[in-house]
Design an enzyme around this catalytic site. Sequence first.
Site, PDB file in Angstrom:
ATOM      1  N   CYS A  63      -2.362  -8.901 -11.769  1.00 21.97           N
ATOM      2  CA  CYS A  63      -3.200  -8.240 -12.825  1.00 21.97           C
ATOM      3  C   CYS A  63      -1.864  -7.146 -13.251  1.00 21.97           C
ATOM      4  O   CYS A  63      -0.857  -7.196 -13.212  1.00 21.97           O
ATOM      5  CB  CYS A  63      -4.236  -7.582 -12.118  1.00 21.97           C
ATOM      6  SG  CYS A  63      -3.869  -6.387 -10.760  1.00 21.97           S
ATOM      7  N   TYR A  64      -2.397  -5.967 -13.744  1.00 20.86           N
ATOM      8  CA  TYR A  64      -1.726  -4.777 -14.064  1.00 20.86           C
ATOM      9  C   TYR A  64      -1.010  -4.310 -13.026  1.00 20.86           C
ATOM     10  O   TYR A  64       0.329  -4.151 -13.115  1.00 20.86           O
ATOM     11  CB  TYR A  64      -2.500  -3.675 -14.837  1.00 20.86           C
ATOM     12  CG  TYR A  64      -3.115  -4.299 -16.104  1.00 20.86           C
ATOM     13  CD1 TYR A  64      -2.411  -4.377 -17.223  1.00 20.86           C
ATOM     14  CD2 TYR A  64      -4.579  -4.901 -16.208  1.00 20.86           C
ATOM     15  CE1 TYR A  64      -3.006  -4.883 -18.285  1.00 20.86           C
ATOM     16  CE2 TYR A  64      -5.084  -5.294 -17.193  1.00 20.86           C
ATOM     17  CZ  TYR A  64      -4.354  -5.215 -18.565  1.00 20.86           C
ATOM     18  OH  TYR A  64      -5.015  -5.801 -19.444  1.00 20.86           O
TER      19      TYR A  64
END
Length: 116
Positions: A63-64
């Site tokens: 993810c981020y």
Amino acid sequence: MVAETTPDELREKLADDDIAVVDIRDPSSYTSGHIPGSENLPAATLGPEVFDREWPAEVVVSCYVGKSSKQVASVLDSNVDADVSSLRGGFDAWDGAVEDGTESEGEADLGPSAPF
């Protein structure tokens, strides 16, 4: 608790054909840059049909910053026959090669569905 894979460990594992990297970021972030060979499956579009896919022996969710990937990795780990982990630090921590653009045509579009 979900296992974590460090960026260094992932870089080593990418040489293995039996691993999948699932990038759950939004499509524009994925297009701007992603781990080579990763597949964009935004978290908001993931649904139960994902569990029915054929998965390789190992799956790393990115993810981020490595937080939401833990939740998605936990759900995948409970529902697919694979060793599932979260990328520690997410894409922000990735210091390896980066590709840009979209995934190859012909890959499955899972479409909108109930999020995890």
